[in-house]
Write an enzyme that holds these catalytic residues in place. Structure first.
Site, PDB file in Angstrom:
ATOM      1  N   ASP A 176       6.567  17.322  -0.041  1.00 46.23           N
ATOM      2  CA  ASP A 176       6.889  16.382  -1.216  1.00 46.23           C
ATOM      3  C   ASP A 176       5.845  15.351  -1.044  1.00 46.23           C
ATOM      4  OD1 ASP A 176       9.499  17.710  -1.621  1.00 46.23           O
ATOM      5  OD2 ASP A 176       9.890  17.241   0.594  1.00 46.23           O
ATOM      6  N   HIS A 193      15.246  16.224   1.490  1.00 44.83           N
ATOM      7  CA  HIS A 193      14.335  17.147   0.667  1.00 44.83           C
ATOM      8  C   HIS A 193      15.279  17.852  -0.466  1.00 44.83           C
ATOM      9  CE1 HIS A 193      11.595  20.358  -0.178  1.00 44.83           C
ATOM     10  NE2 HIS A 193      12.439  21.083   0.048  1.00 44.83           N
TER      11      HIS A 193
END
Ligand code: NAX
Length: 344
Positions: free
Chosen positions: A161, A189
């Site tokens: 990410d 996440h």
């Protein structure tokens, strides 16, 4: 000069697509640096064994000088015996009609025994990275089942990410990715993750440093345009990039996830220097995140341990997003606790 001590690295889900992208880079020295001998342990379930065996044949054919051995097993005790680094990739994907509770339970039955096996047999210095989703809560389950291993050794991957955020910013500013530092991923996440550029730094071609928000505002046409871009483009694009990859590629991110896992462990073992990155680590209560949850923070790695970067100002809009993501993490924690996956 004597040879460095070999490092034993266990990869679960070794027969899967991330495993296929990960193992060759570990064996080539990309993770721990060339010259460090590695002993690979591939842990699979019986259905994945043939694929792992095929990967092992190809690994042998690469004749990597640092690859000392490859062992393949379906037994967690054997897979984690004496391991120094455990990359927990294998997990149960969300099937059709599966609720979040079902997913957590299915993964609990993978990660709880793996935590117990790590507790029983891993090396004293073991470091654990969970990649398999839901990664943060799977890491929490694994840690809870390994009470003799310090909680700080259990981490989950948000580096992908982080890298996605770096890439989006760099392409928006039309600058090299290497000129951007100190973006942050906060929280889970999942789609609630919080990509944050407010402390970012842009280093120009002359070496001068600029505030990333100011550079973005200048490029986008002012502060209001920056706010709109963050809310409508940047944050959703980074948070939903996994779905975008599936839609375009036809299967989920693999090489980019493997590259991020390599960087996570590389920086954890070898240090980040003065810059920071993002990793999901156990919360010590910093930034109002409930202690004990495994949540993504800005981190540095010093002497082989992640430290949360302290003292950053968090804007009200980022604060609200962090609270939402952390709420999701505490709900997941409550669900797995109710399922008995966090121990007595
Ligand atoms: P694949 O389905 O290709 O491979 C998974 C492998 O795990 C299979 O070979 C399977 O046999 C094995 N496995 C299942 N249960 C196991 C167990 N108990 N012990 C050992 N091995 C087991 O999935 P892949 O694309 O490699 O993705 C793996 C995981 O990474 C998924 O949970 C996925 O959602 C997650 N991801 C996490 C990311 C992150 O940033 N944290 C990004 C990429 C990816 O989505």
């Amino acid at each position: 000069m004597s040879k460095p001590t070999p490092v034993t690295i266990t990869v679960t889900g070794a027969g899967g697509q991330i495993g296929y992208a990960l193992l060759f880079r570990i064996a080539s020295g990309a993770m721990l640096g060339s010259g460090t001998p590695v002993r690979l342990r591939l842990l699979e379930i019986p259905q994945g064994l043939k694929a792992a065996e095929g990967t092992a044949l190809e690994l042998a054919d690469c004749a990597f000088p640092d690859l000392e051995s490859i062992d393949i097993t379906t037994d967690a005790a054997t897979g984690f015996d004496g391991t120094n680094i455990a990359l927990l990739v294998g997990s149960r994907p969300r099937g059709p009609g599966m609720e979040r509770g079902d997913l957590l339970q299915a993964n609990g039955s993978i990660f709880a025994p793996q935590g117990a096996a790590l507790n029983a047999g891993a090396a004293d210095d073991v470091k654990v990275l969970v990649v398999g989703n839901p990664a943060n809560t799977n890491a929490l389950i694994t840690s809870a089942q390994a009470p003799d291993i310090p909680a700080g050794r259990f981490t989950a991957l948000t580096r992908l990410d982080h890298n996605r955020a770096l890439s989006q910013v760099a392409s928006t500013l039309q600058v090299p990715v290497s000129s951007i530092d100190n973006v942050i991923i906060w929280g889970n996440h999942s789609a609630t993750q919080v990509p944050d550029v407010s402390h970012g730094v842009l280093t120009d071609a002359d070496g001068a440093q600029h505030s990333l928000p100011e550079a973005l505002a200048a490029a986008l046409g002012g502060a209001d345009a920056l706010e709109a871009w963050l809310d409508e483009t940047f944050i959703p694009r980074v948070a939903k990039r996994g779905a975008e990859i599936i839609a375009v590629r036809g299967s989920s991110s693999a090489a980019s996830a493997a590259a991020a896992a390599i960087e996570h462990v590389h920086d954890w073992v070898l240090g980040t220097g003065s810059s920071w990155t993002s990793a999901a680590v156990v919360s010590d209560g910093s930034y109002g995140v409930e202690p004990g949850l495994i949540s993504s923070f800005p981190v540095r790695s010093v002497n082989g341990a992640f430290e949360t970067v302290q003292g950053l100002t968090v804007s009200p809009s980022v604060r609200a997003r962090i609270d939402k993501s952390v709420r999701e993490l505490s709900e997941e924690r409550d669900m797995v606790r109710a399922l008995g996956l966090l121990g007595p």
